[in-house]
Design a protein around this motif. Structure first.
Motif, PDB file in Angstrom:
ATOM      1  N   HIS A 189      -5.232  13.023  -0.829  1.00  0.00           N
ATOM      2  CA  HIS A 189      -4.268  11.935  -0.712  1.00  0.00           C
ATOM      3  C   HIS A 189      -4.501  10.910  -1.825  1.00  0.00           C
ATOM      4  CE1 HIS A 189      -4.650  13.482   3.455  1.00  0.00           C
ATOM      5  NE2 HIS A 189      -3.355  13.249   3.509  1.00  0.00           N
ATOM      6  N   ARG A 190      -3.424  10.455  -2.409  1.00  0.00           N
ATOM      7  CA  ARG A 190      -3.522   9.393  -3.408  1.00  0.00           C
ATOM      8  C   ARG A 190      -3.212   8.058  -2.740  1.00  0.00           C
ATOM      9  NH1 ARG A 190       0.345   8.244  -8.691  1.00  0.00           N
ATOM     10  NH2 ARG A 190      -1.011   6.683  -9.673  1.00  0.00           N
ATOM     11  N   HIS A 191      -4.161   7.139  -2.807  1.00  0.00           N
ATOM     12  CA  HIS A 191      -4.012   5.819  -2.205  1.00  0.00           C
ATOM     13  C   HIS A 191      -3.881   4.778  -3.307  1.00  0.00           C
ATOM     14  CE1 HIS A 191      -5.441   7.258   1.812  1.00  0.00           C
ATOM     15  NE2 HIS A 191      -6.085   8.123   1.057  1.00  0.00           N
ATOM     16  N   ARG A 192      -2.822   3.984  -3.239  1.00  0.00           N
ATOM     17  CA  ARG A 192      -2.627   2.885  -4.183  1.00  0.00           C
ATOM     18  C   ARG A 192      -2.417   1.587  -3.413  1.00  0.00           C
ATOM     19  NH1 ARG A 192       2.224   5.223  -7.577  1.00  0.00           N
ATOM     20  NH2 ARG A 192       2.496   6.372  -5.610  1.00  0.00           N
ATOM     21  N   MET A 193      -3.061   0.523  -3.884  1.00  0.00           N
ATOM     22  CA  MET A 193      -2.963  -0.763  -3.207  1.00  0.00           C
ATOM     23  C   MET A 193      -2.751  -1.867  -4.245  1.00  0.00           C
ATOM     24  SD  MET A 193      -5.700  -2.471  -0.554  1.00  0.00           S
ATOM     25  CE  MET A 193      -6.878  -2.916  -1.851  1.00  0.00           C
ATOM     26  N   TYR A 242       0.858  -1.190   0.000  1.00  0.00           N
ATOM     27  CA  TYR A 242       0.000   0.000   0.000  1.00  0.00           C
ATOM     28  C   TYR A 242       0.886   1.229   0.000  1.00  0.00           C
ATOM     29  CZ  TYR A 242      -4.112   2.748   1.573  1.00  0.00           C
ATOM     30  OH  TYR A 242      -5.149   3.634   1.674  1.00  0.00           O
ATOM     31  N   ARG A 243       0.466   2.239  -0.737  1.00  0.00           N
ATOM     32  CA  ARG A 243       1.172   3.526  -0.680  1.00  0.00           C
ATOM     33  C   ARG A 243       0.163   4.657  -0.663  1.00  0.00           C
ATOM     34  NH1 ARG A 243       6.544   5.531  -1.456  1.00  0.00           N
ATOM     35  NH2 ARG A 243       6.438   7.780  -1.794  1.00  0.00           N
ATOM     36  N   VAL A 244       0.396   5.604   0.249  1.00  0.00           N
ATOM     37  CA  VAL A 244      -0.425   6.806   0.306  1.00  0.00           C
ATOM     38  C   VAL A 244       0.507   8.008   0.291  1.00  0.00           C
ATOM     39  CG1 VAL A 244      -0.572   6.543   2.823  1.00  0.00           C
ATOM     40  CG2 VAL A 244      -2.098   8.144   1.664  1.00  0.00           C
ATOM     41  N   PRO A 284      -3.976   5.269   6.162  1.00  0.00           N
ATOM     42  CA  PRO A 284      -4.642   4.486   5.109  1.00  0.00           C
ATOM     43  C   PRO A 284      -6.108   4.859   5.030  1.00  0.00           C
ATOM     44  CG  PRO A 284      -4.332   3.153   7.074  1.00  0.00           C
ATOM     45  CD  PRO A 284      -3.597   4.439   7.320  1.00  0.00           C
ATOM     46  N   ARG A 285      -6.707   4.634   3.873  1.00  0.00           N
ATOM     47  CA  ARG A 285      -8.133   4.932   3.707  1.00  0.00           C
ATOM     48  C   ARG A 285      -8.938   3.694   4.042  1.00  0.00           C
ATOM     49  NH1 ARG A 285     -12.943   5.719   1.887  1.00  0.00           N
ATOM     50  NH2 ARG A 285     -13.714   7.413   0.638  1.00  0.00           N
ATOM     51  N   SER A 289      -6.568   2.410  -7.062  1.00  0.00           N
ATOM     52  CA  SER A 289      -5.922   3.716  -7.058  1.00  0.00           C
ATOM     53  C   SER A 289      -7.007   4.777  -6.939  1.00  0.00           C
ATOM     54  CB  SER A 289      -5.105   3.934  -8.336  1.00  0.00           C
ATOM     55  OG  SER A 289      -4.469   5.211  -8.313  1.00  0.00           O
ATOM     56  N   ASP A 323      -8.561  10.676  -2.180  1.00  0.00           N
ATOM     57  CA  ASP A 323      -9.613  10.967  -1.214  1.00  0.00           C
ATOM     58  C   ASP A 323      -9.956  12.448  -1.188  1.00  0.00           C
ATOM     59  OD1 ASP A 323      -7.738  12.305   0.387  1.00  0.00           O
ATOM     60  OD2 ASP A 323      -7.410  10.608   1.716  1.00  0.00           O
TER      61      ASP A 323
END
Length: 381
Positions: A181-185, A94-96, A372-373, A174, A177
């Motif tokens: 924030h950009r959330h990638r998993m 995971y990356r945020v 994390p989201r 991807s 929010d």
């Protein structure tokens, strides 16, 4: 691998966007209740699943959390059927990234009862723990993750995760929010890379960066966690707000001075950047307070001094009562606030020092970011 850090045996990954309001935006029960009154928020959303007794329909019927859990289970089943896909035996790199830092971690299951491996950083509210425990056991599914940080070795974990994500290429999820924030998993299935990552995680000693109540509520069962070493985690401030007290600036100033505190009126209204000072806003006036050295513990955490000395001793207000509320930096001040007590962020070195001494900080003292989201990955427990 059957260690204390494990893959998620059965998980659900969101297909597109998590329905409804971002459950991570709300810090207080009344904020959740207000959000659930918005059109569409009380049905078919994770917010309603996590707080089923706070929906307008449940409140109108006088339902307790226990009474409302069957409704929450039905709503969760509907969400999983319509907005998620089921997967098995995965961990999720995971990356945020956002304006408040970057975190490269991995979503997995951990055993919170593992002796010496996971340490709480803060005291908890028993009623919140009881509520979280009831929801976890009632749903049998984790919808949000605690954030755990290695005490040491975080850079090695970050480097390995960066390599794994590069190998996996396109993320499974991807999203951006509401706060930018950009959330990638990514999804890492069984194989040598998953085994290598789990082996590294098994060696870690972890502190709870976010989710002390979730960790406490999960005692005796698995916990969904994001284990992350950064690379640029930050600790923001969590302030204190007094509401419904009727206090004015003259009264607050006088009472703080009467117990020997150094207080000055006027000056910069910005929050302090370093511990040891509180900048209070009362009736549009600024009061700057130098906190006393209590001499009992090193390092001294400001939040405990504020609650016990400024609030309880000087103002006669119970810190555990309804008049004292917490407010993460950047969040709007609640309506009806009498006093805003602005505190400096707790330095990470102080967090580590408290951890090393086996102590816990006061409740709601640190605000690690980025988080994390919730809802991107659901985990069966």
């Amino acid at each position: 691998m059957n260690g204390w850090v494990r893959p998620v045996r059965t998980a659900w990954v969101v297909r597109d966007l998590v329905p409804g309001p971002d459950v991570d935006e709300f810090a207080e029960p009344d904020q959740v209740t207000a959000a659930l009154t918005a059109p569409g928020a009380a049905t078919g959303t994770l917010l309603a699943v996590q707080h089923p007794h706070r929906t307008p329909a449940a409140r109108a019927r006088g339902l307790s959390l226990t009474d409302a859990l069957p409704i929450a289970r039905e709503a969760l089943d509907h969400l999983r059927a319509n907005h998620y896909r089921e997967i098995h035996d995965v961990v999720a790199p995971y990356r945020v990234d956002g304006p408040d830092g970057s975190a490269h971690g991995v979503l997995c299951l951990v055993d919170p009862a593992e002796v010496g491996r996971i340490r709480h950083t803060e005291e908890v509210f028993p009623d919140v723990v009881a509520e979280r425990s009831a929801v976890l056991s009632g749903l049998g599914c984790a919808t949000s993750a605690a954030m755990l940080v290695p005490v040491s070795g975080g850079a090695v974990l970050t480097s390995l995760l960066a390599d794994v994500c590069e190998e996996l290429a396109d993320p499974a999820v991807s999203v951006v929010d509401s706060a930018g924030h950009r959330h990638r998993m990514w999804l890492l299935e069984k194989g040598s890379r998953q085994a290598e990552l789990l082996e590294l995680l098994q060696e870690q000693s972890l502190l709870v960066a976010d989710g002390n109540h979730r960790v406490a509520a999960a005692t005796g069962s698995s916990l969904l966690a994001l284990i992350t070493g950064g690379p640029s985690l930050r600790i923001g401030a969590i302030h204190r707000v007094l509401t419904g007290t009727g206090l004015d600036a003259d009264t607050v100033y006088r009472r703080w001075r009467e117990i020997g505190l150094t207080v000055t009126r006027g000056g910069d209204a910005e929050p302090p950047s370093r511990p040891g000072v509180v900048v209070a806003l009362v009736d549009g006036e600024v009061l700057r307070v130098v906190l006393p050295d209590m001499g009992a513990e090193t390092p001294q955490i400001d939040h405990g001094v504020v609650e016990q000395v400024l609030v309880k001793q000087a103002l006669g207000i119970d810190p555990d009562g309804p008049s004292l509320r917490t407010l993460p930096a950047g969040r709007p001040v609640p309506a009806g606030a009498d006093v805003l007590l602005q505190l400096a962020p707790v330095p990470f070195t102080d967090v580590l020092a408290v951890h090393a001494e086996g102590r816990r900080m006061p409740r709601k003292a640190t605000y690690f970011t980025p988080k994390p989201r919730s809802g991107l990955l659901l985990a069966a427990l």
